[in-house]
Motif scaffolding. Structure first.
Motif, mmCIF file in Angstrom:
data_model
loop_
_atom_site.group_PDB
_atom_site.id
_atom_site.type_symbol
_atom_site.label_atom_id
_atom_site.label_comp_id
_atom_site.label_asym_id
_atom_site.label_seq_id
_atom_site.Cartn_x
_atom_site.Cartn_y
_atom_site.Cartn_z
ATOM 1 N N ALA A 1 -20.174 24.513 -8.834
ATOM 2 C CA ALA A 1 -18.813 24.609 -8.287
ATOM 3 C C ALA A 1 -17.973 25.551 -9.147
ATOM 4 C CB ALA A 1 -18.181 23.224 -8.228
ATOM 5 N N LEU A 2 -18.136 25.442 -10.460
ATOM 6 C CA LEU A 2 -17.341 26.290 -11.355
ATOM 7 C C LEU A 2 -17.727 27.767 -11.200
ATOM 8 C CD1 LEU A 2 -15.247 26.536 -13.579
ATOM 9 C CD2 LEU A 2 -17.048 26.055 -15.261
ATOM 10 N N GLY A 3 -19.038 28.023 -11.061
ATOM 11 C CA GLY A 3 -19.501 29.401 -10.864
ATOM 12 C C GLY A 3 -18.884 29.993 -9.602
ATOM 13 N N LEU A 4 -18.866 29.187 -8.557
ATOM 14 C CA LEU A 4 -18.303 29.630 -7.280
ATOM 15 C C LEU A 4 -16.794 29.852 -7.417
ATOM 16 C CD1 LEU A 4 -19.563 30.032 -4.488
ATOM 17 C CD2 LEU A 4 -18.962 27.673 -3.946
ATOM 18 N N ALA A 5 -16.137 28.934 -8.100
ATOM 19 C CA ALA A 5 -14.680 29.048 -8.291
ATOM 20 C C ALA A 5 -14.345 30.330 -9.045
ATOM 21 C CB ALA A 5 -14.149 27.823 -9.027
ATOM 22 N N LEU B 1 -16.976 15.631 -6.436
ATOM 23 C CA LEU B 1 -16.912 16.535 -7.593
ATOM 24 C C LEU B 1 -16.077 15.930 -8.732
ATOM 25 C CD1 LEU B 1 -18.154 19.231 -8.233
ATOM 26 C CD2 LEU B 1 -16.217 20.365 -7.136
ATOM 27 N N VAL B 2 -15.085 15.140 -8.386
ATOM 28 C CA VAL B 2 -14.307 14.460 -9.436
ATOM 29 C C VAL B 2 -15.237 13.511 -10.198
ATOM 30 C CG1 VAL B 2 -12.447 12.805 -9.888
ATOM 31 C CG2 VAL B 2 -12.089 14.627 -8.220
ATOM 32 N N LEU B 3 -16.085 12.792 -9.451
ATOM 33 C CA LEU B 3 -17.001 11.853 -10.114
ATOM 34 C C LEU B 3 -18.067 12.593 -10.908
ATOM 35 C CD1 LEU B 3 -17.494 9.184 -7.306
ATOM 36 C CD2 LEU B 3 -16.371 8.860 -9.512
ATOM 37 N N ALA B 4 -18.544 13.701 -10.345
ATOM 38 C CA ALA B 4 -19.620 14.435 -11.021
ATOM 39 C C ALA B 4 -19.106 15.167 -12.258
ATOM 40 C CB ALA B 4 -20.257 15.432 -10.050
ATOM 41 N N GLY B 5 -17.863 15.648 -12.201
ATOM 42 C CA GLY B 5 -17.383 16.515 -13.288
ATOM 43 C C GLY B 5 -16.404 15.866 -14.237
ATOM 44 N N GLY B 6 -15.718 14.824 -13.788
ATOM 45 C CA GLY B 6 -14.761 14.149 -14.670
ATOM 46 C C GLY B 6 -13.550 15.010 -15.021
ATOM 47 N N PRO B 7 -12.688 14.469 -15.876
ATOM 48 C CA PRO B 7 -11.439 15.141 -16.225
ATOM 49 C C PRO B 7 -11.655 16.529 -16.846
ATOM 50 C CG PRO B 7 -11.445 12.889 -17.064
ATOM 51 C CD PRO B 7 -12.809 13.154 -16.513
ATOM 52 N N ALA B 8 -12.726 16.684 -17.632
ATOM 53 C CA ALA B 8 -12.957 17.979 -18.293
ATOM 54 C C ALA B 8 -13.173 19.068 -17.247
ATOM 55 C CB ALA B 8 -14.172 17.889 -19.209
ATOM 56 N N PHE B 9 -13.854 18.709 -16.165
ATOM 57 C CA PHE B 9 -14.102 19.683 -15.098
ATOM 58 C C PHE B 9 -12.773 20.105 -14.453
ATOM 59 C CE2 PHE B 9 -14.812 20.444 -10.547
ATOM 60 C CZ PHE B 9 -15.539 21.626 -10.657
ATOM 61 N N LEU B 10 -11.889 19.128 -14.241
ATOM 62 C CA LEU B 10 -10.594 19.457 -13.630
ATOM 63 C C LEU B 10 -9.825 20.432 -14.532
ATOM 64 C CD1 LEU B 10 -9.407 15.996 -12.228
ATOM 65 C CD2 LEU B 10 -10.693 17.803 -11.079
ATOM 66 N N ASP B 11 -9.892 20.194 -15.848
ATOM 67 C CA ASP B 11 -9.206 21.103 -16.790
ATOM 68 C C ASP B 11 -9.768 22.515 -16.673
ATOM 69 O OD1 ASP B 11 -7.707 19.027 -17.701
ATOM 70 O OD2 ASP B 11 -8.892 18.686 -19.522
ATOM 71 N N ALA C 1 -3.443 11.106 -10.972
ATOM 72 C CA ALA C 1 -3.638 12.437 -10.369
ATOM 73 C C ALA C 1 -2.587 13.392 -10.910
ATOM 74 C CB ALA C 1 -3.550 12.346 -8.849
ATOM 75 N N ALA C 2 -1.338 12.912 -11.027
ATOM 76 C CA ALA C 2 -0.271 13.764 -11.555
ATOM 77 C C ALA C 2 -0.582 14.142 -13.001
ATOM 78 C CB ALA C 2 1.074 13.050 -11.462
ATOM 79 N N ALA C 3 -1.071 13.167 -13.775
ATOM 80 C CA ALA C 3 -1.374 13.432 -15.185
ATOM 81 C C ALA C 3 -2.534 14.415 -15.326
ATOM 82 C CB ALA C 3 -1.705 12.125 -15.892
ATOM 83 N N SER C 4 -3.407 14.484 -14.315
ATOM 84 C CA SER C 4 -4.561 15.388 -14.400
ATOM 85 C C SER C 4 -4.170 16.831 -14.094
ATOM 86 C CB SER C 4 -5.644 14.947 -13.410
ATOM 87 O OG SER C 4 -5.274 15.364 -12.101
ATOM 88 N N GLY C 5 -2.920 17.027 -13.695
ATOM 89 C CA GLY C 5 -2.465 18.393 -13.428
ATOM 90 C C GLY C 5 -2.614 18.817 -11.980
ATOM 91 N N ALA C 6 -2.891 17.862 -11.084
ATOM 92 C CA ALA C 6 -3.039 18.221 -9.669
ATOM 93 C C ALA C 6 -1.712 18.735 -9.105
ATOM 94 C CB ALA C 6 -3.497 17.003 -8.873
ATOM 95 N N ASP C 7 -1.823 19.718 -8.241
ATOM 96 C CA ASP C 7 -0.627 20.250 -7.556
ATOM 97 C C ASP C 7 -0.483 19.650 -6.164
ATOM 98 O OD1 ASP C 7 0.172 22.433 -9.513
ATOM 99 O OD2 ASP C 7 -1.946 22.862 -9.196
ATOM 100 N N PHE C 8 -1.612 19.250 -5.551
ATOM 101 C CA PHE C 8 -1.601 18.595 -4.235
ATOM 102 C C PHE C 8 -2.483 17.344 -4.319
ATOM 103 C CE2 PHE C 8 -1.232 23.144 -3.223
ATOM 104 C CZ PHE C 8 -0.173 23.166 -2.323
ATOM 105 N N LEU C 9 -2.082 16.317 -3.567
ATOM 106 C CA LEU C 9 -2.886 15.093 -3.488
ATOM 107 C C LEU C 9 -2.771 14.548 -2.074
ATOM 108 C CD1 LEU C 9 -4.403 12.668 -4.906
ATOM 109 C CD2 LEU C 9 -2.133 11.658 -5.254
ATOM 110 N N THR C 10 -3.911 14.100 -1.507
ATOM 111 C CA THR C 10 -3.862 13.548 -0.141
ATOM 112 C C THR C 10 -3.870 12.024 -0.145
ATOM 113 O OG1 THR C 10 -6.257 13.930 -0.095
ATOM 114 C CG2 THR C 10 -4.882 15.449 1.160
ATOM 115 N N ILE C 11 -3.114 11.465 0.816
ATOM 116 C CA ILE C 11 -3.107 10.024 1.080
ATOM 117 C C ILE C 11 -3.188 9.856 2.601
ATOM 118 C CG2 ILE C 11 -1.777 9.393 -0.977
ATOM 119 C CD1 ILE C 11 0.705 9.427 0.649
#
Ligand code: C5P
Length: 235
Positions: A21-25, A41-51, A80-90
């Protein structure tokens, strides 16, 4: 100021493992404005991946589609806000109190998007499985109004409902639109689709595209073509 053609293009990074995913990004960063990441991908990569994704300098969209009691959704929204997300779905189906609790937790740090009726549903399925008798567009407009009155910043809907949303709720409501397929019609598991140019013409603010880019022979060429189509549609 001239806008980058792909600024309104949200790439659904629906691939694992995180390294892929990171290579593609990295390859697609010049062509898109936002990277959308789902639970897999959140489960596979964890917070470090989001950073790492955030560090690419694009907006981060956490597509968690939350649907739970208000307190639980508020707690997840805070994270989600603390992770730096700009959009979140509910899910709008979670109701006004749930949406309000999420907004209180999010403030304006995260744009909360209410998912109306998933683009993978068609009318027949909803009649059978939800016992829904009204046309999908009526339900989507009703929920879009409920979502924004309850604190959501915008909604996720199919391109087919855009004319009704614009007519009933005006130009200001933020619309994020998946179900983008070059020829329209059913594609993969999607049922309510249109081409990108048409979705923009009908008033979409952002388009979400996954497989037509990530599964293309050349993801770069596909992403660039979507950017061009958005520009042609008036974006
Ligand atoms: O591959 P495709 O272009 O169909 O990807 C669409 C993306 O948008 C997927 O990540 C899917 O989870 C998401 N999505 C959707 N319909 C909604 C909300 C989100 O297809 N109503």
């Amino acid at each position: 100021m001239k806008r980058m053609a792909g600024e309104r293009l949200i790439l659904a990074l629906d691939v694992e493992p995180p390294e892929k995913a990171l290579g593609l990004a990295r390859r697609l960063a010049p062509y898109v404005g936002t990277f959308k990441i789902g639970p897999a991908l959140v489960l596979a990569g964890g917070p470090a991946f989001l950073d790492t994704i955030k560090a690419l300098g694009k907006a981060l969209f956490l597509d968690l589609k939350l649907y739970d009691i208000p307190e639980t959704v508020a707690r997840t929204t805070r994270q989600a806000a603390a992770s730096g997300a700009d959009f979140l779905t509910i899910h709008v189906a979670g109701g006004a109190r749930m949406i309000g609790a999420a907004r209180e937790a999010a403030g304006d740090r995260v744009k909360l998007l209410g998912v109306t009726v998933l683009t993978s549903f068609n009318q027949d399925e909803l009649e059978r499985e939800w016992r829904m008798e009204e046309p999908i567009a009526d339900r989507v407009v009703f929920w879009a109004k409920l979502a924004t009155e309850s604190g959501a910043h915008g909604v996720v809907c199919s391109p087919l409902e855009l004319p009704w949303i614009r007519e009933m709720l005006g130009p200001k409501i933020l619309t994020v639109v998946p179900g983008i397929r070059p020829g329209g019609g059913a594609g993969d598991d999607q049922r309510r689709t249109l081409p990108a140019k048409d979705a923009i013409r009908l008033g979409a603010d952002f388009l979400v595209v996954g497989r037509p880019i990530v599964a293309a022979d050349s993801p770069e060429a596909a992403a660039e073509a979507f950017g061009r189509e958005i520009a042609e549609g008036g974006g």
